[in-house]
Design an enzyme around this catalytic site. Structure first.
Site, PDB file in Angstrom:
ATOM      1  N   GLN A  72      46.501  49.166  41.998  1.00 40.06           N
ATOM      2  CA  GLN A  72      45.354  48.927  41.125  1.00 40.06           C
ATOM      3  C   GLN A  72      45.333  49.946  39.981  1.00 40.06           C
ATOM      4  OE1 GLN A  72      41.052  49.830  41.872  1.00 40.06           O
ATOM      5  NE2 GLN A  72      40.871  47.607  42.044  1.00 40.06           N
ATOM      6  N   CYS A 102      34.549  49.729  39.071  1.00 39.40           N
ATOM      7  CA  CYS A 102      34.103  51.080  39.421  1.00 39.40           C
ATOM      8  C   CYS A 102      32.894  51.483  38.582  1.00 39.40           C
ATOM      9  CB  CYS A 102      35.224  52.081  39.213  1.00 39.40           C
ATOM     10  SG  CYS A 102      34.721  53.766  39.626  1.00 39.40           S
ATOM     11  N   HIS A 171      32.677  42.027  43.885  1.00 42.01           N
ATOM     12  CA  HIS A 171      31.691  42.806  44.631  1.00 42.01           C
ATOM     13  C   HIS A 171      30.306  42.306  44.244  1.00 42.01           C
ATOM     14  CE1 HIS A 171      29.993  46.201  46.758  1.00 42.01           C
ATOM     15  NE2 HIS A 171      29.229  46.433  45.722  1.00 42.01           N
ATOM     16  N   GLY A 205      31.424  43.318  49.810  1.00 40.19           N
ATOM     17  CA  GLY A 205      30.117  43.954  49.821  1.00 40.19           C
ATOM     18  C   GLY A 205      29.362  43.732  51.113  1.00 40.19           C
ATOM     19  N   ASP A 206      29.119  44.825  51.851  1.00 45.19           N
ATOM     20  CA  ASP A 206      28.227  44.845  53.019  1.00 45.19           C
ATOM     21  C   ASP A 206      28.778  44.206  54.283  1.00 45.19           C
ATOM     22  OD1 ASP A 206      26.486  46.072  51.299  1.00 45.19           O
ATOM     23  OD2 ASP A 206      25.050  44.428  51.199  1.00 45.19           O
ATOM     24  N   GLY A 228      35.704  47.487  52.491  1.00 46.39           N
ATOM     25  CA  GLY A 228      35.910  48.846  52.010  1.00 46.39           C
ATOM     26  C   GLY A 228      35.324  49.874  52.950  1.00 46.39           C
TER      27      GLY A 228
END
Length: 345
Positions: A72, A102, A171, A205-206, A228
């Protein structure tokens, strides 16, 4: 089967998110062993690569057992991104991923990462410059938009697909949210259900449990899930999700022996890759996560983060294994670590 260019992934793959100061080769190794289907390096500055910055170049280290793996990159200049993609190509990853997600200030202030979300035309130009500069499949990781007033991910997805990306990871937060509040997957689902979209769409996400992974898979229809923070100190999340998808039953939590064995493996790989001083120092951030939930662990943890000799650290980990042998770890949702300044997602 899910395809990213010429890369074949299993049906509904589980991806390990690129996390700054986390997703290095030692961490990726333990995640791969536990079922991660596609992994990414820590994000690498295009400017750093061009300047031959040692830290940036070191992040290019990849190994055959990790494949398929993506490198990345991030940046806000078309020429720099294109050139860095050519540099990346030389180490022969399976794909190149561009970070447009980011949210930390030091990245955004340079017009990179989530900072590009304020200028979709620039995002498209940057992406196209990378696509044209490499023969590797190019993918993108991004967020829903800059803030609640500019959730432009549906337009972004179409335009990035039009210039040649082969997959998109989203995300479910805006840049303004950072990592606060709940991730909103409804817009991710809209992108996936857009008849114009033909590339794989991965949600992020989550996701912190097999049950939630199953729920989100069925509710939002994405092609796969990127994980993540829930994998930090708990690489078993990948195998647990796969087991649940197959059997609809939960695996027992890893035993203290499993936790210590993987922690030791992570430590030794860290030392092998970074050398004893850096390897030991940078491993310290992981002990809390591997040993989370053990009563009275603080005394041992304090030793682990101060000792400087490999054998002494291994001995303490063995003591922990013996002291807590037979301890019953309760299955609770994994607490998502707050790595705001490290920009993990």
């Amino acid at each position: 089967m899910v395809k990213i260019g010429n890369i074949n992934l299993p049906e509904f793959p589980l991806l390990l998110a690129p996390m700054e100061d986390v997703s290095d080769p030692p961490f990726r190794a333990v995640c791969k062993e536990n079922g991660a289907d596609l992994m990414y390096t820590e994000f690498i500055s295009s400017e750093g690569l061009i300047r031959d910055a040692i830290k940036s170049r070191r992040k290019l280290d990849i190994f055959d057992y990790e494949r398929p793996i993506g490198i990345q990159i991030f940046g806000g200049d078309e020429e720099a991104l294109a050139l860095s993609a050519k540099i990346v190509e030389a180490v022969q990853p399976d794909l190149v991923d561009i970070n447009f997600g980011c949210p930390v200030k030091k990245v955004v202030s340079k017009g990179a990462g989530a900072g590009v979300l304020k200028d979709i035309d620039l995002m498209v130009r940057l992406t196209e410059s990378v696509v044209k500069s490499t023969h590797l499949p190019v993918t993108v990781k991004t967020r829903l938009g800059w803030d609640d007033h500019s959730k432009n991910i549906e337009e972004v997805a179409e335009r990035l697909q039009d210039v040649g990306i082969k997959a998109l990871s989203i995300h479910g937060r805006t840049r303004a949210q950072m990592y606060k509040g709940e991730a909103d997957w409804t817009l991710i689902a809209k992108v996936k259900n857009n008849p114009r979209i033909q590339i794989p769409i991965f949600g992020n996400g989550d996701i912190d449990s097999p049950e939630k992974a199953w729920e989100y898979k069925n509710k939002y229809g994405v092609d796969g899930i990127m994980i993540g923070r829930a994998a930090i100190g708990y690489p078993w999340i990948f195998r647990e999700i796969k087991h649940y998808f197959t059997t609809k039953t939960l695996l027992p939590s890893p035993t203290i022996r499993e936790r210590v064995d993987v922690c030791k493996k992570h430590l030794l790989k860290s030392i092998e890759w970074k050398g004893p001083i850096v390897g030991i120092n940078e491993m310290r951030r992981h002990y809390t996560n591997y040993l989370k939930g053990l009563p009275g662990i603080k005394e041992y943890r304090n030793k682990l983060v101060t000792l400087k000799e490999t054998e002494e650290i291994l001995q303490v980990l063995t003591e922990i294994e013996h002291r807590y042998e037979g301890y019953n770890f309760e299955r609770t949702p994994i607490e998502l670590m707050n790595y705001h300044e490290k920009c993990p997602l």
